[in-house]
Design an enzyme around this catalytic site. Structure first.
Site, PDB file in Angstrom:
ATOM      1  CE1 TYR A 142     -24.765 -40.669 -26.648  1.00  0.00           C
ATOM      2  CE2 TYR A 142     -22.982 -39.071 -26.517  1.00  0.00           C
ATOM      3  CZ  TYR A 142     -24.012 -39.667 -27.227  1.00  0.00           C
ATOM      4  OH  TYR A 142     -24.284 -39.269 -28.522  1.00  0.00           O
ATOM      5  CG  ASP A 237     -29.918 -38.999 -20.138  1.00  0.00           C
ATOM      6  OD1 ASP A 237     -28.939 -38.696 -20.849  1.00  0.00           O
ATOM      7  OD2 ASP A 237     -30.881 -39.662 -20.575  1.00  0.00           O
ATOM      8  CE  LYS A 270     -30.894 -44.868 -25.817  1.00  0.00           C
ATOM      9  NZ  LYS A 270     -30.135 -45.291 -27.019  1.00  0.00           N
TER      10      LYS A 270
END
Ligand code: KE4
Length: 430
Positions: A142, A237, A270
């Site tokens: 994702y 990612d 994050k």
């Protein structure tokens, strides 16, 4: 005093599903989501005053623990000087320099406000730089909810069983090729068919959106070779793995396993925001120079590099560079996983787990799945029951079996042993 149930009922009247991000609604595991009132260190408290040991940590950002005094002080000082200017600040330079110090594959970085925005922008940059349209992603990974990527996503969507999202016109995803994770044959096939039209391949090198699945070294080695051979950019990612699985992220681990390995572009989020809205994408100057205002690839953001968020992120990045930070974090995470697997074995329940740095995953299975189909094969019944048995015992795990778990520097050995004791009781209840 409001209860979780009354808050959830009220929330659903004004917010779709009562949440601002689907996974929070507990629809995968059932039951009532906990409305959190405050957090400190390794703990969170819900509206009914119940304390939990927190293994989500806001889905990764809270690696130094909630409310770390050094981070709190940095944010309090920054906010007094101003919430947002919409103009450049020195602290954005400091954060950019700190990120680049820890990511040798990159020479420049652009700050944005969410992982989705960073991933979306990285793809536009790859397409602009190569002049090509196609991209490869992997089932179970994702990369945020940008249209072109919302194809067989492994996070919330997998839970809802919709392989693609409504509202994404077919022409938007016509250039997105979805391959099976860790499948070299499919990779060879896709490159021989589309290689010269590929702008990039985007991957989670440690796939935290199908719980915890590692890209195999042979697979990653071949992926790097093919991207180089065909001139497609390899985009890592690292929104979840960056500064989480190791100080240098997943790419620093693959550089140990594959001599000279590095991605072409990296996406972060994050941890670099420490819990505030901040994300980034980074790469060599030659590629990053394509971005506005220098180059033809447009990208922008009102709150990009926000002065309060950069203070929070910078304070967090300083703390994780303290000597021994990742050694002790990894040791504690390892103790959690081995404690869970030992407890399950004693109860005669098949369970296997894996971890790197402060990120972990476990499966009610005999062996670690290597791809999305294998993760799906185990179903979620056992996980969902385990989730609630643990929640009732004050341990807050991710409310979906497709999600990874996170340990912070604030989790003590006592927290870990308490978690394992709760698991022993939970396995017995199963
Ligand atoms: P955000 O737009 O949510 O900041 O980042 C998207 C994203 C991109 N890349 C990876 C590897 C990610 O894990 C994420 C977001 N992760 C999810 C948890 N699986 C965030 C939790 C949520 O969606 O509420």
């Amino acid at each position: 005093m409001s209860t979780n149930a009354s808050l959830f009922e009220r929330a659903q009247r004004s917010i779709p599903g009562g949440v601002n991000s689907p996974v929070r609604a507990f629809r995968a595991v059932g039951g009532t989501p906990r409305f959190i009132t405050r957090a400190q260190g390794a703990y969170i408290w819900d509206a009914e005053g119940q304390q939990y040991i927190d293994y989500i940590g806001s889905w990764g950002p809270m690696i130094v623990g909630h409310g770390h005094p050094a981070v709190l002080e940095a944010v309090q000082k920054a906010v007094v000087d101003g919430f947002s200017f919409g103009a450049p600040t020195e602290r954005e330079i400091e954060l950019a320099e700190e990120i680049l110090k820890l990511v040798p594959s990159a020479e420049q970085v652009r700050l944005v406000s969410s992982g989705t925005e960073a991933g979306m922008s990285a793809i536009r940059l790859a397409r602009g730089y190569t002049g090509r349209s196609k991209l490869i992603k992997f089932e179970g990974c994702y990369h945020g909810h940008a249209d072109a990527l919302l194809v067989k996503a492994g996070s919330g969507l997998a839970t809802f069983g919709h392989p693609t999202s409504a509202g994404v016109p077919p022409e938007v995803v016509q250039h997105t090729i979805v391959l099976e994770y860790n499948n070299v044959e499919q990779l060879e096939q896709a490159f021989s068919e589309h290689g010269h039209h590929l702008a990039c391949v985007m991957i989670e090198a440690i796939a935290g959106n199908m719980n915890f699945v590692r890209a195999s070294v042979p697979f990653m080695k071949r992926l790097r070779e093919l991207c180089t051979e065909y001139g497609a950019l390899l985009v890592f990612d690292e929104v979840m793995t960056g500064f989480r699985v190791a100080l240098g992220g997943a790419q620093s681990l693959f550089a140990q396993w594959i001599p000279g390995f590095k991605p072409d572009l990296s996406v972060f989020g994050k941890v670099i925001g420490g819990g505030m809205p901040l994300a980034a994408f980074a790469g060599p100057t030659e590629i990053m120079a394509q971005l506005a205002p220098l180059g033809p690839v447009y990208q922008a953001g009102t709150l990009s590099g926000n002065p309060v968020a950069t203070a929070c992120g910078l304070a967090t990045l300083k703390l994780i560079q303290q000597p021994g930070f990742f050694e002790s974090l990894s040791q504690r995470t390892g103790a959690l996983i081995s404690g869970l697997t030992d407890a399950a074995r004693t109860a005669g329940i098949p369970l296997c787990g894996d971890h790197l740095g402060g990120m972990f995953g476990f499966f009610f299975a005999d062996q670690l799945p290597q791809n999305y189909a294998a993760v799906m094969a185990h179903g979620s019944t056992r996980f969902n029951r385990f989730f609630h048995e643990m929640l009732d015992r004050g341990v807050y795990l991710a409310p979906a079996m497709y999600e990874a778990g996170f340990v912070s520097a604030a989790h003590t050995d006592k927290d870990i042993s308490q978690t394992i004791d709760a698991a022993k009781q939970a396995f017995a209840a199963l």
